[in-house]
Design a protein around this motif. Structure first.
Motif, PDB file in Angstrom:
ATOM      1  N   LEU A  34      -5.881  -3.162   6.312  1.00 45.69           N
ATOM      2  CA  LEU A  34      -5.009  -4.328   6.430  1.00 45.69           C
ATOM      3  C   LEU A  34      -5.818  -5.595   6.710  1.00 45.69           C
ATOM      4  O   LEU A  34      -5.526  -6.653   6.153  1.00 45.69           O
ATOM      5  N   LEU A  35      -6.824  -5.478   7.557  1.00 50.56           N
ATOM      6  CA  LEU A  35      -7.684  -6.635   7.847  1.00 50.56           C
ATOM      7  C   LEU A  35      -8.443  -7.080   6.590  1.00 50.56           C
ATOM      8  O   LEU A  35      -8.597  -8.284   6.359  1.00 50.56           O
ATOM      9  N   ASP A  36      -8.878  -6.117   5.799  1.00 57.84           N
ATOM     10  CA  ASP A  36      -9.560  -6.463   4.545  1.00 57.84           C
ATOM     11  C   ASP A  36      -8.630  -7.237   3.625  1.00 57.84           C
ATOM     12  O   ASP A  36      -9.030  -8.253   3.039  1.00 57.84           O
ATOM     13  N   TYR A  37      -7.389  -6.758   3.482  1.00 52.97           N
ATOM     14  CA  TYR A  37      -6.411  -7.484   2.665  1.00 52.97           C
ATOM     15  C   TYR A  37      -6.182  -8.889   3.212  1.00 52.97           C
ATOM     16  O   TYR A  37      -6.105  -9.856   2.468  1.00 52.97           O
ATOM     17  N   ARG A  38      -6.069  -8.980   4.539  1.00 48.66           N
ATOM     18  CA  ARG A  38      -5.846 -10.290   5.161  1.00 48.66           C
ATOM     19  C   ARG A  38      -7.018 -11.224   4.889  1.00 48.66           C
ATOM     20  O   ARG A  38      -6.825 -12.396   4.544  1.00 48.66           O
ATOM     21  N   ASP A  39      -8.221 -10.701   5.010  1.00 43.52           N
ATOM     22  CA  ASP A  39      -9.413 -11.533   4.864  1.00 43.52           C
ATOM     23  C   ASP A  39      -9.585 -12.082   3.448  1.00 43.52           C
ATOM     24  O   ASP A  39     -10.179 -13.149   3.275  1.00 43.52           O
ATOM     25  N   VAL A  40      -9.079 -11.363   2.457  1.00 38.62           N
ATOM     26  CA  VAL A  40      -9.162 -11.865   1.079  1.00 38.62           C
ATOM     27  C   VAL A  40      -7.846 -12.509   0.647  1.00 38.62           C
ATOM     28  O   VAL A  40      -7.614 -12.746  -0.536  1.00 38.62           O
ATOM     29  N   GLU A  41      -6.986 -12.762   1.643  1.00 37.63           N
ATOM     30  CA  GLU A  41      -5.690 -13.425   1.428  1.00 37.63           C
ATOM     31  C   GLU A  41      -4.834 -12.693   0.401  1.00 37.63           C
ATOM     32  O   GLU A  41      -4.203 -13.299  -0.466  1.00 37.63           O
ATOM     33  N   ASP A  42      -4.802 -11.361   0.506  1.00 35.52           N
ATOM     34  CA  ASP A  42      -4.007 -10.540  -0.399  1.00 35.52           C
ATOM     35  C   ASP A  42      -3.122  -9.566   0.378  1.00 35.52           C
ATOM     36  O   ASP A  42      -2.746  -8.516  -0.127  1.00 35.52           O
ATOM     37  N   LEU A  43      -2.783  -9.908   1.621  1.00 39.09           N
ATOM     38  CA  LEU A  43      -1.959  -9.042   2.459  1.00 39.09           C
ATOM     39  C   LEU A  43      -0.491  -9.262   2.119  1.00 39.09           C
ATOM     40  O   LEU A  43      -0.013 -10.395   2.093  1.00 39.09           O
ATOM     41  N   ARG A  44       0.207  -8.164   1.842  1.00 37.45           N
ATOM     42  CA  ARG A  44       1.620  -8.231   1.453  1.00 37.45           C
ATOM     43  C   ARG A  44       2.444  -7.376   2.412  1.00 37.45           C
ATOM     44  O   ARG A  44       1.923  -6.465   3.050  1.00 37.45           O
ATOM     45  N   PRO A  63       5.780  -3.546  13.118  1.00 37.84           N
ATOM     46  CA  PRO A  63       5.396  -4.600  14.078  1.00 37.84           C
ATOM     47  C   PRO A  63       4.089  -4.307  14.819  1.00 37.84           C
ATOM     48  O   PRO A  63       3.333  -5.226  15.139  1.00 37.84           O
ATOM     49  N   TYR A  64       3.809  -3.037  15.072  1.00 38.32           N
ATOM     50  CA  TYR A  64       2.557  -2.668  15.728  1.00 38.32           C
ATOM     51  C   TYR A  64       1.369  -3.115  14.871  1.00 38.32           C
ATOM     52  O   TYR A  64       0.416  -3.704  15.374  1.00 38.32           O
ATOM     53  N   PHE A  65       1.431  -2.818  13.575  1.00 39.36           N
ATOM     54  CA  PHE A  65       0.337  -3.188  12.680  1.00 39.36           C
ATOM     55  C   PHE A  65       0.207  -4.705  12.562  1.00 39.36           C
ATOM     56  O   PHE A  65      -0.903  -5.233  12.540  1.00 39.36           O
ATOM     57  N   ILE A  66       1.326  -5.392  12.501  1.00 42.29           N
ATOM     58  CA  ILE A  66       1.290  -6.854  12.436  1.00 42.29           C
ATOM     59  C   ILE A  66       0.603  -7.413  13.671  1.00 42.29           C
ATOM     60  O   ILE A  66      -0.256  -8.289  13.584  1.00 42.29           O
ATOM     61  N   GLU A  67       0.978  -6.883  14.827  1.00 37.09           N
ATOM     62  CA  GLU A  67       0.361  -7.347  16.077  1.00 37.09           C
ATOM     63  C   GLU A  67      -1.133  -7.043  16.104  1.00 37.09           C
ATOM     64  O   GLU A  67      -1.942  -7.883  16.481  1.00 37.09           O
ATOM     65  N   ARG A  68      -1.511  -5.840  15.687  1.00 38.01           N
ATOM     66  CA  ARG A  68      -2.916  -5.457  15.731  1.00 38.01           C
ATOM     67  C   ARG A  68      -3.781  -6.358  14.846  1.00 38.01           C
ATOM     68  O   ARG A  68      -4.875  -6.750  15.256  1.00 38.01           O
ATOM     69  N   ILE A  69      -3.323  -6.702  13.654  1.00 41.14           N
ATOM     70  CA  ILE A  69      -4.170  -7.526  12.814  1.00 41.14           C
ATOM     71  C   ILE A  69      -4.114  -8.997  13.208  1.00 41.14           C
ATOM     72  O   ILE A  69      -5.018  -9.748  12.869  1.00 41.14           O
ATOM     73  N   SER A  70      -3.091  -9.377  13.961  1.00 38.22           N
ATOM     74  CA  SER A  70      -3.015 -10.781  14.377  1.00 38.22           C
ATOM     75  C   SER A  70      -3.953 -11.082  15.539  1.00 38.22           C
ATOM     76  O   SER A  70      -4.324 -12.229  15.751  1.00 38.22           O
ATOM     77  N   ILE A  71      -4.382 -10.054  16.286  1.00 41.18           N
ATOM     78  CA  ILE A  71      -5.262 -10.287  17.431  1.00 41.18           C
ATOM     79  C   ILE A  71      -6.731 -10.088  17.068  1.00 41.18           C
ATOM     80  O   ILE A  71      -7.596 -10.280  17.903  1.00 41.18           O
ATOM     81  N   CYS A  72      -7.001  -9.685  15.842  1.00 42.23           N
ATOM     82  CA  CYS A  72      -8.391  -9.457  15.414  1.00 42.23           C
ATOM     83  C   CYS A  72      -8.953 -10.695  14.767  1.00 42.23           C
ATOM     84  O   CYS A  72      -8.339 -11.424  14.105  1.00 42.23           O
TER      85      CYS A  72
END
Length: 72
Positions: A34-44, A63-72
């Motif tokens: 998920l972080l990889d997708y976020r970092d390349v701006e391809d998270l859906r 929501p757990y996953f959303i929270e986890r990637i928002s704090i990284c």
């Protein structure tokens, strides 16, 4: 490790019959994806659902996953 993380690891163990250590590795792997997708701006939105499905978790854990990637 938070209580939520411990609960999720227990659920992963139950769904795939793995050890807690393996479940933690699987969980961290999905978070890295998920972080990889976020970092390349391809998270859906469906990526969060797929992470839950891959781990045998209900979509209630999105929501757990959303929270986890928002704090990284």
């Amino acid at each position: 490790m938070t209580a939520m993380t411990t609960s999720i690891i227990a659920r992963i163990c139950g769904s795939c019959g793995c050890t807690p250590e393996e479940a933690k590795e699987y969980l961290e792997g999905e978070i890295r994806n998920l972080l990889d997708y976020r970092d390349v701006e391809d998270l859906r939105a469906e990526d969060f659902a797929q992470a839950c499905d891959s781990l045998g978790l209900e979509h209630d854990f999105i929501p757990y996953f959303i929270e986890r990637i928002s704090i990284c």
